[in-house]
Structures are given as structure tokens and as C-alpha cells.
Scaffold this motif. Structure first.
Motif, PDB file in Angstrom:
ATOM      1  N   TYR A 158       0.790  -1.221  -0.030  1.00 19.22           N
ATOM      2  CA  TYR A 158       0.113  -0.008  -0.009  1.00 19.22           C
ATOM      3  C   TYR A 158       0.784   1.270  -0.002  1.00 19.22           C
ATOM      4  O   TYR A 158       1.789   1.152   0.429  1.00 19.22           O
ATOM      5  N   GLU A 159       0.535   2.297  -0.669  1.00 20.82           N
ATOM      6  CA  GLU A 159       1.265   3.212  -0.953  1.00 20.82           C
ATOM      7  C   GLU A 159       0.552   4.790  -0.624  1.00 20.82           C
ATOM      8  O   GLU A 159      -0.787   4.960  -1.221  1.00 20.82           O
ATOM      9  N   THR A 160       1.001   5.714  -0.048  1.00 15.94           N
ATOM     10  CA  THR A 160       0.551   6.943   0.391  1.00 15.94           C
ATOM     11  C   THR A 160       1.651   7.751  -0.455  1.00 15.94           C
ATOM     12  O   THR A 160       2.717   7.457  -0.964  1.00 15.94           O
TER      13      THR A 160
ATOM     14  N   SER B  52       3.866   0.724   2.658  1.00 16.16           N
ATOM     15  CA  SER B  52       3.618  -0.394   3.742  1.00 16.16           C
ATOM     16  C   SER B  52       3.513  -1.737   3.033  1.00 16.16           C
ATOM     17  O   SER B  52       2.865  -1.721   1.886  1.00 16.16           O
TER      18      SER B  52
ATOM     19  N   PRO C 231      -2.063  -2.473   7.089  1.00  7.93           N
ATOM     20  CA  PRO C 231      -3.157  -1.804   6.302  1.00  7.93           C
ATOM     21  C   PRO C 231      -4.222  -2.638   5.384  1.00  7.93           C
ATOM     22  O   PRO C 231      -3.322  -3.872   5.259  1.00  7.93           O
TER      23      PRO C 231
ATOM     24  N   THR D 104      -6.038  -0.922   3.132  1.00 10.88           N
ATOM     25  CA  THR D 104      -6.036  -0.035   1.875  1.00 10.88           C
ATOM     26  C   THR D 104      -5.784   1.226   2.244  1.00 10.88           C
ATOM     27  O   THR D 104      -5.142   1.382   3.554  1.00 10.88           O
ATOM     28  N   THR D 105      -5.924   2.159   1.662  1.00 11.89           N
ATOM     29  CA  THR D 105      -5.643   3.611   1.882  1.00 11.89           C
ATOM     30  C   THR D 105      -6.874   4.566   1.658  1.00 11.89           C
ATOM     31  O   THR D 105      -7.671   4.233   1.052  1.00 11.89           O
ATOM     32  N   TYR D 106      -6.833   5.621   2.499  1.00 13.11           N
ATOM     33  CA  TYR D 106      -7.759   6.574   2.092  1.00 13.11           C
ATOM     34  C   TYR D 106      -7.149   8.069   2.189  1.00 13.11           C
ATOM     35  O   TYR D 106      -6.594   8.433   3.174  1.00 13.11           O
TER      36      TYR D 106
ATOM     37  N   ASP E  93      -4.220  10.389   2.171  1.00 15.84           N
ATOM     38  CA  ASP E  93      -2.892  10.047   2.414  1.00 15.84           C
ATOM     39  C   ASP E  93      -2.653   9.342   3.795  1.00 15.84           C
ATOM     40  O   ASP E  93      -1.653   9.092   4.254  1.00 15.84           O
ATOM     41  N   TYR E  94      -3.937   8.699   4.277  1.00 14.49           N
ATOM     42  CA  TYR E  94      -3.779   7.786   5.407  1.00 14.49           C
ATOM     43  C   TYR E  94      -3.882   6.143   4.913  1.00 14.49           C
ATOM     44  O   TYR E  94      -4.512   5.782   4.061  1.00 14.49           O
ATOM     45  N   PHE E  95      -3.092   5.533   5.892  1.00 13.45           N
ATOM     46  CA  PHE E  95      -3.424   4.109   5.684  1.00 13.45           C
ATOM     47  C   PHE E  95      -4.752   3.800   6.422  1.00 13.45           C
ATOM     48  O   PHE E  95      -5.022   4.414   7.621  1.00 13.45           O
TER      49      PHE E  95
ATOM     50  N   LYS F 214      -1.021   7.448   9.611  1.00 11.77           N
ATOM     51  CA  LYS F 214       0.045   7.978   8.780  1.00 11.77           C
ATOM     52  C   LYS F 214       1.430   7.577   9.307  1.00 11.77           C
ATOM     53  O   LYS F 214       1.645   7.417  10.577  1.00 11.77           O
TER      54      LYS F 214
END
Length: 172
Positions: free
Chosen positions: A57-59, A64, A115, A117-119, A121-123, A172
Motif C-alpha cells: 500500500y502506498e501513500t 507499507s 493496512p 487499504t488507503t484513504y 494520505d492515510y493507511f 500516517k
């Protein structure tokens, strides 16, 4: 998922290499051979091999990802979460049990979950009833109790009903 390479789809029929998770002894390198399940477990537990455990997962600032590795003390394969800070180029290994049971600090380190998913800039992850139960045990220990630094998290833990729903975490 067994590879050390993370691919990104560009279109329905094309992709590119996005990241390579470089490991010292990757289980992926054994895929050229016929390997039994026992040999694979032995490679993890006794020979120090690892495997990229996906998903990733990436922001904007972080990645992560999970790595499967051996635990020779308990004779098992475990999954370890890693966070990569893209701006500082630092890699962090997240080990919840090690942090929670670290009795050098009076505060319980707030451990992020894996994580899902992401939302923005948040995991986004979740703590299940077992994890919350473990946190409750550590905070109510009679000999060396831990404190939770975050008042919001402390209230959630204190008021969490037995066998309650998972707690959704944005971090974050």
C-alpha cells in the motif's frame, strides 16, 4: 505475490516495474527448483530465507508492505510489516508484540495494524478483538501496567465490549 518485484498496471494489457523489494535470501530464488513444503518451511525457519508477503500500500510519503520470514524460536513462519519513508529514505520494521511488551517505557506504543487499504494520505487498518484484548491485558497488568498516550485510543480500549467489532484505524 511470491516475487520480489511489485508491478503496476499501466493499461489492461501493459505493466511496469514499480518497486523491487530487495531481500538478502529470497524464497523467490528457490522457485527454479522443485521444492517440497517442508523444504520451504525449513528455508524460512532455519536458513533465514524471506518472501515478499504482499500486498503493498502506498501513500504520498510512505509504502507499507509485508515480508514473510522464519521464527526459529517458535518454529513457525511469521509476517512482519515494514514501512518505508519515501522522503527520508528510511525503512521501519513494525513488530507489535515487541513494542507492546517493551517494559522499558511506561507508555504503550501505539502500534499501527496491517493496512487493508488507503484513504487519501492515510493507511486504513483494523484492530480485532484479540489485539484489543492483548492491549487491555498489558494496560491492566498489576506489576508493571502500561499507559496509552492517546486519550482517544485509551477511551476506545477501556469501553471496548467483549467480542466487539474491529476498531478501524486511520494512520500516517
Amino acid at each position: 505475490i511470491g516475487s520480489d518485484t511489485v508491478y503496476q498496471f499501466v493499461t489492461d494489457s501493459s505493466y511496469r516495474v514499480r518497486y523491487v523489494i530487495k531481500q538478502n535470501k529470497s524464497l523467490w530464488s528457490l522457485h527454479k527448483e522443485q521444492v517440497s513444503k517442508n523444504s520451504i518451511k525449513n528455508a524460512y525457519v532455519n536458513e533465514g530465507y524471506t518472501k515478499f508477503g504482499g500486498p503493498i500500500y502506498e501513500t504520498t510519503d510512505y509504502l507499507s508492505f509485508l515480508i514473510s520470514e522464519g521464527d526459529p524460536i517458535n518454529n513457525r513462519v511469521r509476517i512482519i510489516q515494514y514501512m518505508f519513508d519515501k522522503k527520508k529514505n528510511n525503512l521501519y520494521r513494525i513488530e507489535p508484540r515487541k513494542e507492546i511488551e517493551n517494559f522499558k517505557s511506561p507508555f504503550l506504543v501505539e502500534i499501527p495494524p496491517f493496512p487493508v487499504t488507503t484513504y487519501g494520505d492515510y493507511f486504513v487498518g483494523q484492530w480485532d478483538a484479540m489485539m484489543i484484548d492483548h492491549i487491555k491485558q498489558v494496560t491492566s497488568d498489576k506489576i508493571n501496567p502500561k499507559k496509552i498516550a492517546s486519550e482517544n485510543l485509551n477511551n476506545i480500549i477501556i469501553n471496548y465490549p467483549e467480542n466487539g467489532n474491529p476498531v478501524i484505524c486511520l494512520f500516517k
